[in-house]
Scaffold this active site. Structure first.
Site, mmCIF file in Angstrom:
data_model
loop_
_atom_site.group_PDB
_atom_site.id
_atom_site.type_symbol
_atom_site.label_atom_id
_atom_site.label_comp_id
_atom_site.label_asym_id
_atom_site.label_seq_id
_atom_site.Cartn_x
_atom_site.Cartn_y
_atom_site.Cartn_z
ATOM 1 C CE LYS A 203 -3.543 2.346 3.405
ATOM 2 N NZ LYS A 203 -4.267 2.275 4.209
HETATM 3 C C1 5RP Z 1 -3.080 3.964 8.450
HETATM 4 C C2 5RP Z 1 -3.612 3.178 7.581
HETATM 5 C C3 5RP Z 1 -5.173 3.691 6.990
HETATM 6 O O1 5RP Z 1 -5.544 2.577 6.374
HETATM 7 C C4 5RP Z 1 -4.379 4.337 5.599
HETATM 8 O O2 5RP Z 1 -4.329 5.489 5.616
HETATM 9 C C5 5RP Z 1 -5.758 4.461 5.265
HETATM 10 O O3 5RP Z 1 -6.959 5.753 4.738
HETATM 11 P P1 5RP Z 1 -7.241 7.094 4.197
HETATM 12 O O4 5RP Z 1 -7.392 6.813 3.163
HETATM 13 O O5 5RP Z 1 -7.800 7.817 4.884
HETATM 14 O O6 5RP Z 1 -5.647 7.457 4.311
HETATM 15 O O7 5RP Z 1 -3.166 2.088 6.997
HETATM 16 O O8 5RP Z 1 -1.633 3.431 8.204
#
Ligand code: 5RP
Length: 294
Positions: A203
Site C-alpha cells: 500500500k
Molecule cells: C494507516 C493506514 C490507513 O488505513 C490508511 O491511511 C488508509 O486510510 P486513508 O485513506 O484515510 O489514508 O494504513 O497507516
C-alpha cells in the site's frame, strides 16, 4: 463399510483436449501456494483484477477519529459496497457482522499513538488470532527512513514469515513520517523494499509525478491509500489516475467515511476501480447517489 455397488470405471478423459494451465492473475503471485492464491483471489476481484478495500483501522493510533466514532453506525452500512474490510481485530470483532462474506485484511501492528513516535510499532496480533478471525491477509506499516525504520521492517519480516507458514499473504503499508518527502524516489524505494522482503501487496500513497514508475518498480500489486479528505471529485480523480498508472486498487478510508455521502462515494470509487469509468462519470454516480440518499 464403503458402498462398492455400481462402481463405474471412468470413461471420458477428454483425450482430445490439452489440460488447461491457468496463470494466476495477481501480479507476482503465480508461484504461490494454492491457499495463498485463494486468499489473494478473494481480495482482487476476478473481473477487473482490482480491489476496493475500505480502511477503517485508524483508531489503532488515532482513537475515535472523525467518521469512526461509532463503527457500527458509520462503517457497517458500507460493508455491502466494499470488496475488503481493512481493520483491527477489535474493530472487526466488536462491530462487524461475521456473515458478510467480505475478506479481511487485518491490521496486525500497533503500540504507538498520535502522541508518540509513529514509526515505533510492534507486531500486535498473533498469527493464531489472525487465523481465528479468518484473515485473508495481514498487514503492518513500514517507515523507511524514520527513526524506527529497522524495527518496522523487522515487524514486516515477522508477519511475512509467519503468514507464509499458514498461507496468509502480507500487505505492507508504506507509512510516511512527518518529515519525509512524498515523492517518486521515496515511494519507489519504500515499495520495492517491501516487495523484496516478500510482501504480497504494497500500500502506497498516490503522487502526482512518477507514480507509474513506482508501480513499475514494484513486482507485486500496489493499492493506494486515500490520505487526507479531499473534495469528492478530486479523490475520484486521484483514484482514476492511480488505476490508469497501474495501481491494482485502493485501500481508502477518510475519503469514503468522511464524505458527506459515504455510500455514494464508495459506489463512485468502485465505478473507477472496477469499471474503468471516467472521473466525470464517477462524479455523476456520486452526485446521483447523494441525491437519492437525501
Ligand atoms: C494507516 C493506514 C490507513 O488505513 C490508511 O491511511 C488508509 O486510510 P486513508 O485513506 O484515510 O489514508 O494504513 O497507516
Amino acid at each position: 463399510m464403503a458402498d462398492l455397488d455400481d462402481v463405474r470405471e471412468g470413461k471420458d478423459f477428454g483425450l482430445d483436449q490439452p489440460v488447461e494451465v491457468k496463470a494466476f492473475p495477481v501480479r507476482g503471485s503465480v508461484s504461490l501456494d494454492w491457499g495463498m492464491q485463494d486468499r489473494l483471489a478473494r481480495i482482487f476481484q476476478p473481473k477487473s483484477g482490482h480491489t476496493v478495500m475500505l480502511a477503517f483501522d485508524h483508531g489503532y493510533f488515532q482513537g475515535p477519529a472523525t467518521g469512526l466514532e461509532r463503527l457500527d453506525l458509520t462503517i457497517r452500512p458500507l460493508v455491502p459496497y466494499t470488496d475488503v474490510l481493512m481493520c483491527t481485530r477489535g474493530g472487526l470483532r466488536q462491530t462487524m457482522p461475521a456473515d458478510s462474506r467480505k475478506p479481511v485484511v487485518l491490521r496486525c501492528s500497533g503500540g504507538m499513538s498520535v502522541l508518540t513516535e509513529l514509526s515505533r510499532e510492534l507486531v500486535a496480533v498473533d498469527i493464531e488470532d489472525a487465523i481465528r478471525l479468518n484473515a485473508s491477509a495481514i498487514t503492518t506499516n513500514v517507515y523507511v527512513g524514520a527513526e524506527y525504520e529497522h524495527q518496522s521492517l523487522a515487524n514486516l519480516v515477522k508477519l511475512i514469515d509467519t503468514g507464509n507458514r499458514y498461507g496468509i499473504p502480507t500487505m505492507a503499508v508504506t507509512g510516511v513520517g512527518k518529515d519525509m518527502a512524498r515523492d517518486a524516489r521515496y515511494f519507489g524505494l519504500a515499495t520495492r523494499i517491501c516487495a523484496e522482503l516478500g510482501a504480497h501487496i504494497v500500500k502506497s500513497y498516490y503522487i502526482d509525478n512518477g507514480f507509474e514508475k513506482v508501480v513499475a518498480g514494484c513486482p507485486v500489486p500496489i493499492v493506494i491509500a486515500g490520505g487526507k479528505k479531499l473534495p469528492e471529485r478530486d479523490a475520484l480523480e486521484m483514484a482514476w489516475r492511480a488505476i490508469d498508472q497501474g495501481a491494482a486498487g485502493v485501500d481508502m478510508g477518510r475519503n469514503i467515511f468522511q464524505s458527506d455521502c459515504p455510500v455514494a462515494m464508495i459506489s463512485a470509487v468502485r465505478a473507477v476501480v472496477h469499471d474503468g469509468e471516467s472521473v466525470d462519470k464517477a462524479y455523476e454516480i456520486y452526485k446521483a447517489g447523494k441525491a437519492k440518499a437525501a
